[in-house]
Design a protein around this motif. Structure first.
Motif, PDB file in Angstrom:
ATOM      1  N   THR B 174     -71.350  -3.003 103.799  1.00 23.07           N
ATOM      2  CA  THR B 174     -70.411  -3.922 104.453  1.00 23.07           C
ATOM      3  C   THR B 174     -69.764  -4.859 103.438  1.00 23.07           C
ATOM      4  O   THR B 174     -70.393  -5.256 102.463  1.00 23.07           O
ATOM      5  N   ILE B 175     -68.528  -5.232 103.705  1.00 22.34           N
ATOM      6  CA  ILE B 175     -67.817  -6.109 102.770  1.00 22.34           C
ATOM      7  C   ILE B 175     -67.623  -7.519 103.333  1.00 22.34           C
ATOM      8  O   ILE B 175     -67.619  -7.720 104.545  1.00 22.34           O
ATOM      9  N   GLY B 176     -67.485  -8.456 102.425  1.00 24.66           N
ATOM     10  CA  GLY B 176     -67.128  -9.832 102.790  1.00 24.66           C
ATOM     11  C   GLY B 176     -68.293 -10.754 103.094  1.00 24.66           C
ATOM     12  O   GLY B 176     -68.095 -11.956 103.320  1.00 24.66           O
ATOM     13  N   ASP B 177     -69.516 -10.230 103.085  1.00 25.18           N
ATOM     14  CA  ASP B 177     -70.668 -11.044 103.509  1.00 25.18           C
ATOM     15  C   ASP B 177     -70.869 -12.282 102.639  1.00 25.18           C
ATOM     16  O   ASP B 177     -71.077 -13.380 103.152  1.00 25.18           O
ATOM     17  N   HIS B 178     -70.817 -12.104 101.312  1.00 30.02           N
ATOM     18  CA  HIS B 178     -71.074 -13.258 100.440  1.00 30.02           C
ATOM     19  C   HIS B 178     -70.012 -14.341 100.630  1.00 30.02           C
ATOM     20  O   HIS B 178     -70.315 -15.497 100.911  1.00 30.02           O
ATOM     21  N   GLY B 179     -68.768 -13.949 100.510  1.00 32.45           N
ATOM     22  CA  GLY B 179     -67.676 -14.918 100.574  1.00 32.45           C
ATOM     23  C   GLY B 179     -67.624 -15.663 101.898  1.00 32.45           C
ATOM     24  O   GLY B 179     -67.457 -16.879 101.940  1.00 32.45           O
ATOM     25  N   GLU B 243     -55.434   5.246  99.038  1.00 29.41           N
ATOM     26  CA  GLU B 243     -55.233   5.124 100.477  1.00 29.41           C
ATOM     27  C   GLU B 243     -56.590   4.953 101.130  1.00 29.41           C
ATOM     28  O   GLU B 243     -57.500   5.754 100.905  1.00 29.41           O
ATOM     29  N   ILE B 244     -56.745   3.884 101.895  1.00 27.46           N
ATOM     30  CA  ILE B 244     -58.026   3.662 102.569  1.00 27.46           C
ATOM     31  C   ILE B 244     -57.822   3.569 104.077  1.00 27.46           C
ATOM     32  O   ILE B 244     -56.709   3.306 104.543  1.00 27.46           O
ATOM     33  N   PRO B 250     -66.915  -0.584 106.283  1.00 31.88           N
ATOM     34  CA  PRO B 250     -67.977  -1.278 107.021  1.00 31.88           C
ATOM     35  C   PRO B 250     -67.851  -2.798 106.888  1.00 31.88           C
ATOM     36  O   PRO B 250     -67.777  -3.330 105.782  1.00 31.88           O
ATOM     37  N   VAL B 251     -67.791  -3.477 108.027  1.00 34.15           N
ATOM     38  CA  VAL B 251     -67.716  -4.945 108.063  1.00 34.15           C
ATOM     39  C   VAL B 251     -68.655  -5.433 109.168  1.00 34.15           C
ATOM     40  O   VAL B 251     -68.585  -4.934 110.295  1.00 34.15           O
ATOM     41  N   ASN B 252     -69.517  -6.383 108.821  1.00 37.15           N
ATOM     42  CA  ASN B 252     -70.363  -6.977 109.854  1.00 37.15           C
ATOM     43  C   ASN B 252     -69.490  -7.721 110.854  1.00 37.15           C
ATOM     44  O   ASN B 252     -68.525  -8.384 110.474  1.00 37.15           O
ATOM     45  N   ALA B 300     -73.290   2.598 103.447  1.00 39.55           N
ATOM     46  CA  ALA B 300     -72.273   3.128 102.536  1.00 39.55           C
ATOM     47  C   ALA B 300     -71.300   4.010 103.306  1.00 39.55           C
ATOM     48  O   ALA B 300     -71.662   4.602 104.328  1.00 39.55           O
ATOM     49  N   SER B 301     -70.083   4.083 102.805  1.00 41.08           N
ATOM     50  CA  SER B 301     -69.054   4.824 103.527  1.00 41.08           C
ATOM     51  C   SER B 301     -67.981   5.341 102.565  1.00 41.08           C
ATOM     52  O   SER B 301     -67.677   4.707 101.558  1.00 41.08           O
ATOM     53  N   ILE B 302     -67.459   6.513 102.877  1.00 36.55           N
ATOM     54  CA  ILE B 302     -66.288   7.012 102.140  1.00 36.55           C
ATOM     55  C   ILE B 302     -65.081   6.368 102.819  1.00 36.55           C
ATOM     56  O   ILE B 302     -64.799   6.655 103.986  1.00 36.55           O
ATOM     57  N   ILE B 303     -64.388   5.498 102.094  1.00 41.17           N
ATOM     58  CA  ILE B 303     -63.346   4.707 102.773  1.00 41.17           C
ATOM     59  C   ILE B 303     -61.926   5.191 102.482  1.00 41.17           C
ATOM     60  O   ILE B 303     -60.977   4.695 103.066  1.00 41.17           O
ATOM     61  N   GLY B 304     -61.792   6.161 101.607  1.00 41.17           N
ATOM     62  CA  GLY B 304     -60.441   6.637 101.340  1.00 41.17           C
ATOM     63  C   GLY B 304     -60.380   7.508 100.107  1.00 41.17           C
ATOM     64  O   GLY B 304     -61.411   7.997  99.628  1.00 41.17           O
ATOM     65  N   GLU B 305     -59.170   7.676  99.575  1.00 39.64           N
ATOM     66  CA  GLU B 305     -59.038   8.531  98.402  1.00 39.64           C
ATOM     67  C   GLU B 305     -57.942   8.059  97.458  1.00 39.64           C
ATOM     68  O   GLU B 305     -57.060   7.284  97.823  1.00 39.64           O
TER      69      GLU B 305
END
Lengths: 339, 339
Positions: B174-179, B243-244, B250-252, B300-305
């Protein structure tokens, strides 16, 4: 390329976005392109040996610019010297800046140029870096951290445990120059123009010494706390005593005058381009010879010797007029932000 | 042993004398005795390879303590992660403290314990250090610099130059948790109790990934500037586009809610226990499998290419509702002192 915010550092320069990228690519990177070949978070290095020395120092000196140097030159030389006295040849440095919002780009530019020049002079590459910006009032202008990696010299093994009674104590030149320069400049006292910091990297000289004379036992750069602190630490750690002769300790006249006037003991004043070496008595003259051939060791001197401890380990000085006194570990309040 | 100045740091603790010695021997050294075997200015290390990674970071995070971590844990994990994503196994860290006069020993103690614990958890030794004290008002509590040395993994060679169109983009969780945790804590907003920084060292996972899957091309930890900054830097440096897919990122839920409420794009928010990996499309599922087996990679996730660039290199996102928009490099003013 146009640069946003031409005169001063903004908080946004530390945000990890466009402005950070500009700051790094346009202002910092160009100074260090030799070592910083790629802007990734880690440098990849191929060392010539698996035996290394590793050291860190943060620099908070005030004022940032002083006679004989500035915080940038100091940040290179200080870390180079820590590697040098550990018996290694410095190869790579990191550079981490903490900058206060509102800091002038012109000053940053001067400091970065000074770092770049000092690195070249000392044959080390700046290979990795970091920049953080904090809001106005949360830091005092700029703080710099450098870490260093040095490759250990083959066959050299320095350590407190090598030191024995009878060893000679050498200092590579005059003491107190850095500290008295900073202090006089802060106090704005008259003779400041005649004072000049000894800020310099001594690795070339220490490497020559260690390669040419076998058996050098220990080296240390007497920075904060000065010669008094270094000798006391040696004495405390080894359990041996040290006796030094005041007449043999090289001190610039202006430094002595400034210290007397301001009420400081020059033995406790910081140096930034000197080292203390403990060597076997039989090699002391050879060491001295090598030092004196080098521009940074012209005033090197054998200042005393390591002695057996009778009661508790002490550092004692035979004064100019024939008395004796204990040289104590300085308490520490003398000189904040000297490096 | 009696310690002078029991409650707070004094300027004299940085003077290089008796009080500095006390501070280091009684309060700092005991936490790191495993790595800091001798109190000399440089650590002597025997590495297992001449190929190393070397990195530096200063930490100025505010507040010093936050849900999921503190400045000490961050200073270890952040530097461990920089070494990890460069394709190395972290082995040694330096620790340099800049402390404001008046800082409470109790807080220092907590931070040092946290550093010690994080170092153990991440299998790195704190091998060298430095402590500077500045007068009240000249810093904001404590700033910490850590440098790190990692031994490069054999056969692993990561770099922007390996990246090709068709490669997959993976994010390790997941992204953004710390900030969002830091920001919410600063703003004192309600859901802060449900937010927790992802602060963690990912080296164990990255080493496993790099050892088990051949051909991983590039890794980066998306800290300041978040995923948006990391992907834009990849795009800018390689000249390729990315491209994503929003649905794959993944975002909480609480993080998303906090970001929406405060008006932030979660893509620009800092992470401190995540990495982005660029891998060949054919290895993406293997990589994902390895990540998901590890506690730090479960989401974890494949988010784009990576894609060919038609006009100028861009990062584009396919939104949840089927639209497309450019993900810009954040400007940088969003979040000062996030790490």
């Amino acid at each position: 390329m146009k640069t946003t915010g031409d005169a001063k550092i903004l908080l946004a320069h530390g945000g990890g976005g466009q402005l950070s990228d500009e700051l790094i690519r346009q202002r910092i990177w160009p100074k260090f392109k030799d070592g910083l070949t790629e802007l990734t978070d880690s440098a990849k290095l191929e060392l010539t040996s698996k035996s290394i020395c590793f050291t860190t120092d943060s620099y908070v000196v005030k004022p940032l610019f002083f006679s004989g140097g500035d915080i940038g030159k100091l940040a290179v030389c200080g870390t180079v010297n820590d590697l040098a006295v550990a018996g290694s040849r410095p190869v790579a440095l990191s550079l981490s800046l903490i900058i206060e919002e509102g800091f002038e780009f012109e000053l940053l530019e001067k400091i970065l140029s000074s770092i770049s020049k000092a690195a070249r002079q000392n044959n080390v590459a700046i290979v990795t870096g970091d920049t953080k910006i904090v809001e106005a009032g949360a830091a005092d202008g700029i703080f710099i951290n450098t870490c260093g990696i040095g490759v250990r010299l083959a066959g050299v093994d320095l350590g407190f445990d090598k030191i024995k009674a009878g060893d000679s104590v050498i200092v590579s030149g005059t003491i107190g120059d850095h500290g008295m320069t900073i202090l006089s400049q802060r106090e704005g006292i008259k003779f400041q123009s005649q004072l000049k910091s000894d800020c310099a990297g001594v690795a070339e000289l220490t490497c020559r010494l260690l390669e040419d004379v076998k058996g050098v036992k220990f080296m240390r750069d007497p920075t904060r706390g000065g010669l008094a602190s270094t000798l006391n630490e040696i004495s405390k750690t080894t359990g041996l005593s040290i006796e030094i002769n005041e007449t043999d300790i090289p001190v610039n006249k202006t430094v002595q005058a400034a210290a007397d006037m301001l009420g400081f003991d020059v033995l406790t004043i910081a140096n930034e381009g000197k080292f203390v070496a403990i060597v076997p008595a039989g090699s002391a003259d050879d060491c001295l010879g090598i030092c004196r051939e080098h521009p940074l060791g012209k005033k090197a001197s054998i200042i005393g010797e390591v002695t057996e401890t009778t009661d508790v380990p002490v550092v004692e000085i035979k004064t100019r007029i024939g008395g004796r006194r204990i040289v104590q570990m300085p308490y520490g309040r003398e000189l904040p932000r000297i490096c």
